[in-house]
Enzyme design. Sequence first.
Site, PDB file in Angstrom:
ATOM      1  N   THR A  41      32.407  48.415  36.981  1.00 31.28           N
ATOM      2  CA  THR A  41      32.831  47.802  38.191  1.00 31.28           C
ATOM      3  C   THR A  41      32.637  46.363  38.260  1.00 31.28           C
ATOM      4  O   THR A  41      33.440  45.787  39.131  1.00 31.28           O
ATOM      5  CB  THR A  41      31.938  48.339  38.973  1.00 31.28           C
ATOM      6  N   SER A  45      40.617  44.731  37.211  1.00 35.51           N
ATOM      7  CA  SER A  45      41.557  43.979  37.898  1.00 35.51           C
ATOM      8  C   SER A  45      41.397  43.800  39.159  1.00 35.51           C
ATOM      9  O   SER A  45      42.064  42.740  39.926  1.00 35.51           O
ATOM     10  CB  SER A  45      42.973  44.451  37.550  1.00 35.51           C
ATOM     11  N   HIS A  49      45.462  49.659  44.132  1.00 38.02           N
ATOM     12  CA  HIS A  49      46.528  50.334  44.019  1.00 38.02           C
ATOM     13  C   HIS A  49      47.319  51.008  45.033  1.00 38.02           C
ATOM     14  O   HIS A  49      46.449  51.631  45.834  1.00 38.02           O
ATOM     15  CB  HIS A  49      46.590  51.133  42.752  1.00 38.02           C
ATOM     16  N   LYS A 249      51.926  49.023  29.116  1.00 38.21           N
ATOM     17  CA  LYS A 249      52.265  48.689  30.696  1.00 38.21           C
ATOM     18  C   LYS A 249      52.297  47.336  31.049  1.00 38.21           C
ATOM     19  O   LYS A 249      52.533  46.727  32.121  1.00 38.21           O
ATOM     20  CB  LYS A 249      50.791  49.424  31.640  1.00 38.21           C
ATOM     21  N   ARG A 310      37.284  50.789  30.207  1.00 41.07           N
ATOM     22  CA  ARG A 310      37.812  52.093  30.753  1.00 41.07           C
ATOM     23  C   ARG A 310      37.041  53.239  30.314  1.00 41.07           C
ATOM     24  O   ARG A 310      37.135  53.373  29.198  1.00 41.07           O
ATOM     25  CB  ARG A 310      39.296  52.073  30.688  1.00 41.07           C
ATOM     26  N   GLU A 336      38.764  56.315  35.287  1.00 36.87           N
ATOM     27  CA  GLU A 336      39.261  55.176  34.848  1.00 36.87           C
ATOM     28  C   GLU A 336      40.357  54.786  35.981  1.00 36.87           C
ATOM     29  O   GLU A 336      40.397  55.302  37.081  1.00 36.87           O
ATOM     30  CB  GLU A 336      40.034  55.167  33.591  1.00 36.87           C
ATOM     31  N   CYS A 402      30.792  23.344  42.882  1.00 38.57           N
ATOM     32  CA  CYS A 402      32.045  23.803  42.505  1.00 38.57           C
ATOM     33  C   CYS A 402      32.691  24.781  43.983  1.00 38.57           C
ATOM     34  O   CYS A 402      33.623  24.474  44.196  1.00 38.57           O
ATOM     35  CB  CYS A 402      32.231  24.618  41.379  1.00 38.57           C
TER      36      CYS A 402
HETATM   37  C1  LIG Z   1      40.139  46.784  32.268  1.00 37.28           C
HETATM   38  C2  LIG Z   1      40.065  47.531  33.267  1.00 37.28           C
HETATM   39  C3  LIG Z   1      40.762  47.465  34.623  1.00 37.28           C
HETATM   40  C4  LIG Z   1      40.809  48.019  35.807  1.00 37.28           C
HETATM   41  N1  LIG Z   1      41.435  48.117  36.720  1.00 37.28           N
HETATM   42  C5  LIG Z   1      41.530  48.694  37.830  1.00 37.28           C
HETATM   43  C6  LIG Z   1      42.050  48.284  39.170  1.00 37.28           C
HETATM   44  O1  LIG Z   1      42.914  47.290  39.313  1.00 37.28           O
HETATM   45  N2  LIG Z   1      41.962  49.278  40.002  1.00 37.28           N
HETATM   46  C7  LIG Z   1      41.388  50.255  40.242  1.00 37.28           C
HETATM   47  O2  LIG Z   1      41.488  51.322  41.083  1.00 37.28           O
HETATM   48  N3  LIG Z   1      40.841  50.495  38.867  1.00 37.28           N
HETATM   49  C8  LIG Z   1      40.652  49.641  37.915  1.00 37.28           C
HETATM   50  N4  LIG Z   1      40.039  50.119  36.886  1.00 37.28           N
HETATM   51  C9  LIG Z   1      38.949  51.167  36.677  1.00 37.28           C
HETATM   52  C10 LIG Z   1      37.712  50.855  37.703  1.00 37.28           C
HETATM   53  O3  LIG Z   1      37.097  49.533  37.290  1.00 37.28           O
HETATM   54  C11 LIG Z   1      36.782  52.102  37.402  1.00 37.28           C
HETATM   55  O4  LIG Z   1      37.302  53.299  37.802  1.00 37.28           O
HETATM   56  C12 LIG Z   1      35.289  51.996  38.248  1.00 37.28           C
HETATM   57  O5  LIG Z   1      35.044  50.808  38.074  1.00 37.28           O
HETATM   58  C13 LIG Z   1      34.635  53.125  37.577  1.00 37.28           C
HETATM   59  O6  LIG Z   1      33.181  52.910  38.147  1.00 37.28           O
HETATM   60  P1  LIG Z   1      32.145  53.733  37.890  1.00 37.28           P
HETATM   61  O7  LIG Z   1      31.002  53.593  38.996  1.00 37.28           O
HETATM   62  O8  LIG Z   1      32.529  55.219  37.689  1.00 37.28           O
HETATM   63  O9  LIG Z   1      31.677  53.214  36.436  1.00 37.28           O
HETATM   64  P2  LIG Z   1      30.692  51.990  36.338  1.00 37.28           P
HETATM   65  O10 LIG Z   1      30.956  50.948  36.937  1.00 37.28           O
HETATM   66  O11 LIG Z   1      30.793  51.820  34.868  1.00 37.28           O
HETATM   67  O12 LIG Z   1      29.048  52.582  36.668  1.00 37.28           O
HETATM   68  C14 LIG Z   1      28.549  53.620  36.170  1.00 37.28           C
HETATM   69  C15 LIG Z   1      26.855  53.127  36.090  1.00 37.28           C
HETATM   70  O13 LIG Z   1      26.232  54.057  35.513  1.00 37.28           O
HETATM   71  C16 LIG Z   1      25.163  53.388  34.716  1.00 37.28           C
HETATM   72  N5  LIG Z   1      24.331  54.426  33.524  1.00 37.28           N
HETATM   73  C17 LIG Z   1      25.455  54.827  32.798  1.00 37.28           C
HETATM   74  N6  LIG Z   1      24.124  55.574  31.864  1.00 37.28           N
HETATM   75  C18 LIG Z   1      23.194  55.594  32.542  1.00 37.28           C
HETATM   76  C19 LIG Z   1      22.149  56.129  32.052  1.00 37.28           C
HETATM   77  N7  LIG Z   1      21.713  56.977  31.080  1.00 37.28           N
HETATM   78  N8  LIG Z   1      21.044  56.118  33.114  1.00 37.28           N
HETATM   79  C20 LIG Z   1      20.953  55.489  34.145  1.00 37.28           C
HETATM   80  N9  LIG Z   1      22.431  54.917  34.535  1.00 37.28           N
HETATM   81  C21 LIG Z   1      23.369  54.901  33.500  1.00 37.28           C
HETATM   82  C22 LIG Z   1      25.578  52.131  34.187  1.00 37.28           C
HETATM   83  O14 LIG Z   1      24.800  51.261  34.155  1.00 37.28           O
HETATM   84  C23 LIG Z   1      26.744  51.856  35.206  1.00 37.28           C
HETATM   85  O15 LIG Z   1      26.181  50.937  36.246  1.00 37.28           O
HETATM   86  C24 LIG Z   1      39.985  49.160  35.709  1.00 37.28           C
HETATM   87  C25 LIG Z   1      38.965  49.536  34.533  1.00 37.28           C
HETATM   88  C26 LIG Z   1      39.013  48.544  33.516  1.00 37.28           C
HETATM   89  C27 LIG Z   1      38.187  48.922  32.316  1.00 37.28           C
END
Ligand SMILES: Cc1cc2nc3c(=O)[nH]c(=O)nc-3n(C[C@H](O)[C@H](O)[C@H](O)COP(=O)(O)OP(=O)(O)OC[C@H]3O[C@@H](n4cnc5c(N)ncnc54)[C@H](O)[C@@H]3O)c2cc1C
Length: 485
Positions: A41, A45, A49, A249, A310, A336, A402
Site C-alpha cells: 500500500t 502507482s 483506475h 503494458k 504485486r 494486485e 521543502c
Molecule cells: C507496482 C504496483 C503498482 C500498483 N498500482 C496500482 C494502482 O495504480 N491502482 C490500484 O488500484 N492498485 C495498484 N496496485 C495494487 C495495490 O497497490 C494493491 O492492490 C494494494 O496495495 C494491496 O493492499 P493489501 O492491503 O492487500 O496489501 P498490503 O498493503 O501489502 O498489506 C498487507 C499487510 O499485511 C501485513 N502482514 C503480512 N504478513 C503478516 C503476518 N504474518 N502477520 C501480521 N501482518 C502481516 C503486512 O505487513 C502488510 O502491512 C499496484 C501494486 C504494485 C505493486
Amino acid sequence: MYDVVVIGAGIIGTFITRELSKFDLKTIIIDKENDIANGTTKANSAIVHAGYDAKVGTLKGKLNAKGNAMYAHVCEELDVHFKKIGSFVIATNEEEMDSIKDLYERGCKNNIPDMKILSQEEVREMEPNLSEEIIGALYAPTAGIVSPWELSVALAENAADNGAEIKLETEVLGIEKNEKGYVIHTNNGDIKTKYIFNCAGVYTQEINEMVAPRSFTIHPRRGQYNVLDKGTGSIVNHVIFQAPTKFGKGTLVTPTVHGNLLIGPDAEDLEDKENTSTTSDRIAFIQEKSRKTTTKVPFNKTITSFAGLRAVSNLGDFIIEESKEAKGFINVAGIESPGLSAAPAIAEYAINILEGIIGELNKRKEFNPRRKPVIRFMELTDEEKAEVIKKDPRYGRIICRCENITEGEIVDAIHRNAGGRTVDGIKRRSRPGMGRCQGGFCGPRVMEILARELKMDIKDIVKDNKEAYILTEETKQNKPEEVTA
Ligand SMILES: Cc1cc2nc3c(=O)[nH]c(=O)nc-3n(C[C@H](O)[C@H](O)[C@H](O)COP(=O)(O)OP(=O)(O)OC[C@H]3O[C@@H](n4cnc5c(N)ncnc54)[C@H](O)[C@@H]3O)c2cc1C
C-alpha cells in the site's frame, strides 16, 4: 475473545476494519510492521483506475468500477486528498489504436461511464506536452489519483475512533482452530477470535495455509518508480498510460495528488517477498520507456525512487471468499492492481460474506464516518494561518522547508489514533521529508519531536521498520577534561 481479527493493515485490511467499525463487533486489526500501510500500500502507482482494463465478469472488473464510484465520498468523509483527473491510454500506431478500441469495448461491458476515443488533435489540445507520435487515445474521465497511505492511515484512525483496536508489531506465526473459533499465535501473545479476515498481501498464501491446505499461491512481482520534485506534475494533466502491446503494458506518467510526477512501473517476477530494492538498470528502463509518452520529463529533478510488490495469484483474479476448510476464515487474497481502486468495494463485498456466515449485523448508531479534519498549513489562506498560529504557536514553526510543514502538523500526526511513531510514518502522514532534500534537513528535527512527544529515547526513533535505526551512540564519548591536546 474478539468477534473479528483482521490480519494486515494495508489498504484492504484498513478498509475492512473501518467497515466493521460500523457494526456492534469487537474488532482488532493487527500487522507485523510498526506502522499502517507499510506493505504494498505504500508503494504503487496511486491510481484509482476507471475500470475498463479488467476482464469482463471477473471480481476485478466488478469491484474496480464499483470502488471507483465510491472514492470521492469516502475521501471527503476522511479528509484525504483525491483528484478525479481522468486517464489517457495513448496509441502511436494502428495496432495500438486497435488495442485501445478493445479497451473501450471492454470498458463498455464493465459499465465504465463517459469514455471516449480521442483524435490526435484532441489529445494535443488536452495534453500539449505529449509526444508528437501519438495518433489517438482512450479517455476515461472517472480515473483519479489518491494518496494510498494517507487513506489507509485515515481509515485506521476512523476505525479506532469508532472503537476498533489496532495492534502493530504483531506478527502472525500460527493459527489454531477450535470449537469456538481461532487462537492466533503472534510474537506479541495469543489472540482469540471467532472470525478472521486474511488481508496479509503477499503473505496471504502463508496465512491461509496455517488453517487450510493450499488452495492458491501468491508470488511477488516487483515494480519500480521514479518520483520527481514538486511542480513537475504539471507536465501532464491526466494519468497517461501507454497502450498494451505484446511486449507488455508500458510505463505510466502521472501527476501525484501533491504535484510531483511519477514514472513507472516495470514488472519483474521475484521469489523474495521482502525485496523492495530499486536497481539502476530497471530505473533506466522505465525512464527510456516513458519517452514514448513524452520527452519532456525533467529527470534531473528526480528526488527518489521506490519499488512495490504485486501479490500475484495463480488464479488470476481477486480471491475473496470463506475458506472451504476453515469456517469463519475469510481470504482477501491476490489483491494486485486494481486493488487500491477496488478497495472500498472489496470491503463491502467482504462484509457481505461475513453477514452470510453470521447473519445480519447490528449497526452502531453512534458510528461517526468523519475524522477530525487535518490542518494542512500551506493550504490555508493568510487569515486562516494567523488564526491557527494564534491558537497553537507550533503551527508558526516550519520544520520541513521543502514542503513547508509545521511543528503543529507533526505533533498532530503523532497524537491521533493510529498516529505515526517513526520518521517515515510522520513523512507519510504530514509530508516532512517528502521534498527535494528527502529529510536531509528536517529528519533530525522530526526525530527530536517524536522523542519528545512519545517520551522515548531519541536513539529508539527509527526511520521506518524496527531495524532501520538512525542513531546508535554519541560520537564524542570523551568528557572535555579527558581530551588531550
Ligand atoms: C507496482 C504496483 C503498482 C500498483 N498500482 C496500482 C494502482 O495504480 N491502482 C490500484 O488500484 N492498485 C495498484 N496496485 C495494487 C495495490 O497497490 C494493491 O492492490 C494494494 O496495495 C494491496 O493492499 P493489501 O492491503 O492487500 O496489501 P498490503 O498493503 O501489502 O498489506 C498487507 C499487510 O499485511 C501485513 N502482514 C503480512 N504478513 C503478516 C503476518 N504474518 N502477520 C501480521 N501482518 C502481516 C503486512 O505487513 C502488510 O502491512 C499496484 C501494486 C504494485 C505493486
